[in-house]
Motif scaffolding. Structure first.
Motif, PDB file in Angstrom:
ATOM      1  N   GLU A 210       0.826  -1.217   0.000  1.00  0.00           N
ATOM      2  CA  GLU A 210       0.000   0.000   0.000  1.00  0.00           C
ATOM      3  C   GLU A 210       0.855   1.261   0.000  1.00  0.00           C
ATOM      4  N   LYS A 211       1.779   1.325  -0.976  1.00  0.00           N
ATOM      5  CA  LYS A 211       2.585   2.520  -1.263  1.00  0.00           C
ATOM      6  C   LYS A 211       3.589   2.876  -0.165  1.00  0.00           C
ATOM      7  N   LYS A 212       3.947   1.894   0.690  1.00  0.00           N
ATOM      8  CA  LYS A 212       4.966   2.126   1.706  1.00  0.00           C
ATOM      9  C   LYS A 212       5.993   1.000   1.684  1.00  0.00           C
ATOM     10  N   ASN A 213       7.234   1.333   2.100  1.00  0.00           N
ATOM     11  CA  ASN A 213       8.299   0.346   2.222  1.00  0.00           C
ATOM     12  C   ASN A 213       8.539   0.043   3.699  1.00  0.00           C
ATOM     13  N   TYR A 214       8.543  -1.242   4.041  1.00  0.00           N
ATOM     14  CA  TYR A 214       8.762  -1.664   5.419  1.00  0.00           C
ATOM     15  C   TYR A 214      10.011  -2.545   5.475  1.00  0.00           C
ATOM     16  N   LYS A 215      10.886  -2.270   6.447  1.00  0.00           N
ATOM     17  CA  LYS A 215      12.123  -3.032   6.583  1.00  0.00           C
ATOM     18  C   LYS A 215      11.883  -4.275   7.441  1.00  0.00           C
ATOM     19  N   SER A 216      12.547  -5.375   7.055  1.00  0.00           N
ATOM     20  CA  SER A 216      12.388  -6.618   7.795  1.00  0.00           C
ATOM     21  C   SER A 216      13.630  -7.478   7.595  1.00  0.00           C
TER      22      SER A 216
ATOM     23  N   GLU B 279       6.199   2.397  12.485  1.00  0.00           N
ATOM     24  CA  GLU B 279       4.870   1.862  12.158  1.00  0.00           C
ATOM     25  C   GLU B 279       5.016   0.422  11.680  1.00  0.00           C
ATOM     26  N   TYR B 280       4.373  -0.506  12.372  1.00  0.00           N
ATOM     27  CA  TYR B 280       4.473  -1.918  12.018  1.00  0.00           C
ATOM     28  C   TYR B 280       3.413  -2.284  10.976  1.00  0.00           C
ATOM     29  N   LEU B 281       3.789  -3.182  10.094  1.00  0.00           N
ATOM     30  CA  LEU B 281       2.891  -3.605   9.013  1.00  0.00           C
ATOM     31  C   LEU B 281       1.966  -4.705   9.510  1.00  0.00           C
TER      32      LEU B 281
END
Length: 218
Positions: free
Chosen positions: A17-23, A43-45
């Motif tokens: 949804e148009k965001k990048n999340y690091k993992s 912000e957690y996905l």
């Protein structure tokens, strides 16, 4: 896909949804992978079983891959929350991370600091307007009106989603345009790893938005 191999502790970017999340990859099996809870600026996905995610991963040998996976379930290992994802599919190799370049049109500012080392002198020079044409983790292409030459040193003010950076760079190539301006390829100098990571995050954000727009056109 040749050379594609996920390993435990590989850093990944989950795009949703148009965001990048690091993992990070926690565990790998023949038919699933475990990743810790992806995060973006605190912000957690939150994902649900059956949802599809797009992922970029960077291997230790410098290769970069893009793939898709579906959420199987959410779990907990001690205090660590994780997602179990399906085996990757639609895997494709993309350019090496630092050299992945995206075309984009955006306003930036710069100043020519060739031959200057004094901080106060550099501060006194006003910024000038430029047009950014493309961007990568290793450099930027800008269109400017100033009459510059190869090896000139510029200070470019780049505004990303999360930070404003002043980046020193060297003009490695240029060409005259039909409207009598200069199209300059600039290689970043003395750039930190944190700055590189922020630029690369911005590059992938731009590329993802462009892909989304292309899909909506059909």
């Amino acid at each position: 896909m040749e050379n594609f191999k996920l390993e435990v502790n590989n850093r990944i970017e989950v795009m949703f949804e148009k965001k990048n999340y690091k993992s990070l990859v926690m565990d790998i099996d023949d038919d699933y992978i475990l990743i810790n809870l992806p995060v973006n600026d605190g912000e957690y996905l939150m994902l649900h079983s059956g949802e599809e995610v797009e992922v970029n991963t960077y291997s230790n040998d410098g290769n970069c891959f893009n793939f898709f996976a579906k959420v199987i379930t959410k779990g907990r290992d001690g205090n660590i929350l994780y997602y179990k994802l399906s085996s990757p599919y639609n895997v494709k190799k993309i350019q090496r991370r630092n050299y992945f370049r995206v075309g984009t049109i955006s306003n930036v500012e710069y100043k020519n600091i060739t031959g200057l080392n004094d901080f106060d002198e550099i501060n006194e020079i006003p910024y000038q307007n430029a047009l950014m044409v493309d961007l990568s983790g290793g450099g930027i292409k800008i269109k400017i009106k100033e009459n510059v030459k190869a090896k000139d040193i510029l200070l470019v003010k780049l505004i990303t989603k999360s930070k404003v950076m002043e980046l020193k760079g060297e003009i490695v190539r240029y060409e005259d345009t039909e409207d009598r301006e200069k199209l300059c390829g600039v290689k970043f100098l003395d750039i930190t790893q944190i700055q590189t990571d922020l630029i690369i995050e911005e590059v992938f954000n731009i590329a993802r938005k462009q892909r989304a727009r292309e899909k909506s056109d059909f």
